[in-house]
Scaffold this active site. Structure first.
Site, short mmCIF file in Angstrom:
data_model
loop_
_atom_site.label_atom_id
_atom_site.label_comp_id
_atom_site.label_asym_id
_atom_site.label_seq_id
_atom_site.Cartn_x
_atom_site.Cartn_y
_atom_site.Cartn_z
N GLY A 25 -52.89 20.94 69.96
CA GLY A 25 -52.58 20.34 68.98
C GLY A 25 -52.95 19.82 67.46
CB THR A 48 -52.74 10.80 62.02
OG1 THR A 48 -51.85 11.10 62.68
CG2 THR A 48 -52.34 10.62 60.64
CB VAL A 76 -56.08 18.16 70.53
CG1 VAL A 76 -56.00 18.49 72.07
CG2 VAL A 76 -56.26 16.98 69.68
CG ASP A 131 -49.01 5.28 67.94
OD1 ASP A 131 -47.58 5.25 67.59
OD2 ASP A 131 -49.48 6.00 67.15
N1 ATP Z 1 -56.09 15.92 77.21
C1 ATP Z 1 -54.99 16.44 76.86
N2 ATP Z 1 -54.82 17.77 76.55
C2 ATP Z 1 -53.67 18.51 76.74
N3 ATP Z 1 -53.27 17.96 74.85
C3 ATP Z 1 -53.21 16.87 74.35
C4 ATP Z 1 -54.58 15.83 75.01
N4 ATP Z 1 -55.03 14.95 74.32
C5 ATP Z 1 -54.41 15.66 73.18
N5 ATP Z 1 -53.44 16.35 73.22
C6 ATP Z 1 -52.89 17.13 72.62
O1 ATP Z 1 -53.13 16.99 70.82
C7 ATP Z 1 -52.17 16.56 70.65
C8 ATP Z 1 -52.85 15.11 69.19
O2 ATP Z 1 -53.54 14.44 70.06
P1 ATP Z 1 -53.77 12.70 69.04
O3 ATP Z 1 -52.27 12.45 69.33
O4 ATP Z 1 -54.76 11.99 70.05
O5 ATP Z 1 -54.50 12.30 67.90
P2 ATP Z 1 -54.25 12.09 67.24
O6 ATP Z 1 -54.91 12.45 65.81
O7 ATP Z 1 -54.25 10.49 67.38
O8 ATP Z 1 -52.67 12.44 66.71
P3 ATP Z 1 -50.99 11.09 66.20
O9 ATP Z 1 -51.39 11.19 64.23
O10 ATP Z 1 -49.72 12.05 66.83
O11 ATP Z 1 -51.20 9.64 66.47
C9 ATP Z 1 -51.45 15.36 71.20
O12 ATP Z 1 -49.91 14.97 70.27
C10 ATP Z 1 -51.81 15.98 73.18
O13 ATP Z 1 -50.25 17.21 72.32
#
Ligand code: ATP
Length: 559
Positions: free
Chosen positions: A119, A122, A126, A236
């Site tokens: 993943g 922003t 991940v 969010d």
């Molecule tokens: N525990 C988890 N297990 C599997 N995949 C995960 C997990 N946590 C996050 N991901 C994947 O990683 C992506 C990004 O994680 P997260 O939303 O926490 O990060 P962010 O940088 O805050 O993202 P955003 O910009 O979407 O707000 C998620 O949409 C998901 O697909």
């Protein structure tokens, strides 16, 4: 992840006890901390508490007393800082986020084997990884810091504090942190979740039945109820932040925009949160004194989306979003315009009133879903149900009932990122077989929800961003980013007297992997949540921590 993390069963029991007896949050945390102490003893002291480093473990009674927030902890005392560094935390993290890591010690990077990137958020990447100690598959969220800028470390620190406060089967659990004394990065360790709701919903082969929709919605509302009872606003809620494991369990994730709030002492918060399609009208109209209603509006959008099979209000701009909302939910009453005194009311107030048409629009939905959707999509946030009330809605008490999560089908990988990859792949395939020009037109990728900061690319943010880019390019750290803002969201106490050494540029941590070399184990230490959770994240904030700044930070890194 070792016994320090406690048994899930005991965590759930604590949660159940809390709701049954309606105890205060502080008391529960005291119990959790007792569990941790027992676990720690059971573990032969391998995973020590960070504040045991000096050899002085505070007695249980004292720890129980410290379940109340201590405002003086805003700046970790020098001895705590020293102990944290001795426990293996990097100095820059302890200085800025001392409270967030309090009582924990870092896990070693080389005890995980990185498997795949799964993943991209922003401000994070991940990865799927294997915990080589337990064999458990985990998700490692690598937080990107902008040159270790104090503000971005603070935001991440707030996310950690919030995650540590929450403990519920429908909220993602932070299981540990990975870093080392010489590292300039940080990984958050979570249970690995195979799916997210956006990915499942977008999958061409999946059509949810009513019991399945009820099952997901019930879990979403239960998780939200816990967040709100713990004085946390998520800010969010959207499908890609609702992760689902192979047992059908849904967990609310991504607390990057979340905030502490106190319903009795409201502080102004930024309105620049929540992904556009799921953003409630009060935020689009500039409200800064909102509450749990923002998450419930998003939940209402998701319920309708699951039943409709597509997003219900996919606006491209804030103006268009508000227009879609008014067309569906009716424009606000004169009373509401007067009472709410919303900052953007004069700009956005429509010339003529729109009539509400939720029931007509969703006439094919199960009848028991309509009262719930109607109340969650109320224009006036005070008319929206709370999560607790929503859980009692007739949607859940009318047949067909919600199915059990374990009875949900086992789906193939279906994250939002997989849907994106599928789109790209089919575009490539068609381009290869038909010639590019007409394909580009025909196979436009599926529209995706625009995260809050992207939708808020307003002048000031752009200016700030430009300033920050040149600032970063110049490798200068003398100026703080993001600029001061007005989000009085209740954050956590942060000291202001420490500064990150601009010359400090330590190496990254490395992971064991088939492609990567092992780091020197001697510079990395073990970690896990060992501490007294009762002492974290409860203090009230005068500091203007922030959603707005966080939103700008997210926006900048997403470019
Ligand atoms: N525990 C988890 N297990 C599997 N995949 C995960 C997990 N946590 C996050 N991901 C994947 O990683 C992506 C990004 O994680 P997260 O939303 O926490 O990060 P962010 O940088 O805050 O993202 P955003 O910009 O979407 O707000 C998620 O949409 C998901 O697909």
């Amino acid at each position: 992840m070792g016994c320090v993390f406690g048994k899930e069963a005991s965590t759930r029991r604590v949660e159940r006890e809390r709701s049954e007896r309606n105890e205060g949050v502080g008391e529960v945390r005291a119990k959790v901390s007792n569990r941790e102490v027992i676990d720690e003893v059971g573990n032969g002291g391998v995973n020590r508490r960070a504040d045991d480093v000096g050899g002085a473990v505070r007695p249980r009674t004292e720890r129980r007393r410290s379940s109340r927030p201590n405002p003086r902890l805003s700046n970790p005392p020098r001895n705590v800082h020293g102990e944290q560094v001795a426990a293996g935390w990097p100095a820059w993290l302890s200085e800025v986020a001392g409270e967030a890591i309090r009582g924990w010690i870092p896990r070693r990077a080389d005890s995980f084997e990185k498997l795949d990137k799964i993943g991209q958020g922003t401000y994070s990447n991940v990865y799927k990884a294997r915990d080589t100690l337990t064999g458990q598959i985990v998700a490692l969220k690598k937080v990107r810091f902008d040159n270790l800028e104090r503000e971005s470390v603070k935001f991440m620190s707030r996310e950690i504090l919030i995650l540590r406060r929450l403990d519920h089967p429908n909220v993602v659990k932070l299981e540990g942190l990975v870093t080392s004394r010489m590292s300039c990065s940080l990984y958050l360790v979570f249970q690995y979740m195979e799916h997210d709701l956006a990915g499942l919903a977008a999958s061409p082969n999946i059509k949810f039945t009513e019991p399945q929709v009820k099952c997901y919605v019930h879990q979403l509302l239960s998780g939200l109820e816990h967040c709100h009872n713990s004085n946390v606003l998520h800010r969010d809620i959207k499908g890609s932040n609702l992760l689902i494991d192979n047992d059908g369990v849904l967990k609310i994730a991504d607390f990057g925009l979340a905030s502490f709030f106190d319903p009795n002492h409201k502080q102004p918060m930024t309105s620049r949160v929540v992904t556009l399609w799921y953003r409630p009208p009060e935020l689009l109209l500039g409200a800064t004194d909102y509450g749990v209603g923002v998450d419930l509006w998003s939940a209402g959008c998701i319920i309708a989306e699951l039943l409709a099979g597509k997003p219900i209000m996919p606006g491209r701009t804030e103006v268009e979003q508000l227009h879609k909302i008014f067309k569906l939910c009716g424009s606000p009453s004169e009373d509401y315009w007067k009472k709410s005194k919303l900052p953007h009311a004069t700009i956005f107030k429509p010339q003529q009133a729109y009539k509400r048409c939720v029931a007509e629009t969703f006439k094919d939905f199960p009848p028991s879903s309509l009262p719930l959707i109607e109340t969650l999509l109320a224009i006036d946030p005070t008319e929206r149900l709370t999560a607790t009330a929503a859980l009692r809605s007739e949607f859940f008490t009318t047949k067909p009932y919600a199915c059990d999560p374990s009875s949900l089908p086992k789906y193939p990988p279906s994250k939002e990122i997989d849907a994106k990859l599928r789109d790209e792949e089919s575009r490539r395939m068609r381009a290869a077989s038909k010639g590019t020009t007409d394909v580009v037109k025909k196979s436009r990728p599926r529209a995706r929800a625009v995260p809050a900061p992207e939708a808020n690319a307003e002048l000031q943010a752009n200016l700030d961003r430009r300033r920050l880019i040149s600032h970063a390019n110049a490798k200068s750290k003398s100026e703080k980013f993001p600029p001061p803002h007005q989000d009085g969201a209740l954050g956590y106490p942060l000291g202001s007297s420490h500064h990150i050494d601009p010359g400090f540029d330590p190496p990254d941590v490395s992971f064991s992997s088939t492609h990567q070399s092992f780091p020197n184990p001697s510079i990395q230490t073990w970690s896990g949540p060992l501490g007294d959770a009762s002492t974290i994240g409860t203090s009230r904030k005068k500091k203007h921590l922030a959603g707005e700044a966080r939103a700008q930070s997210k926006s900048r890194s997403k470019r």
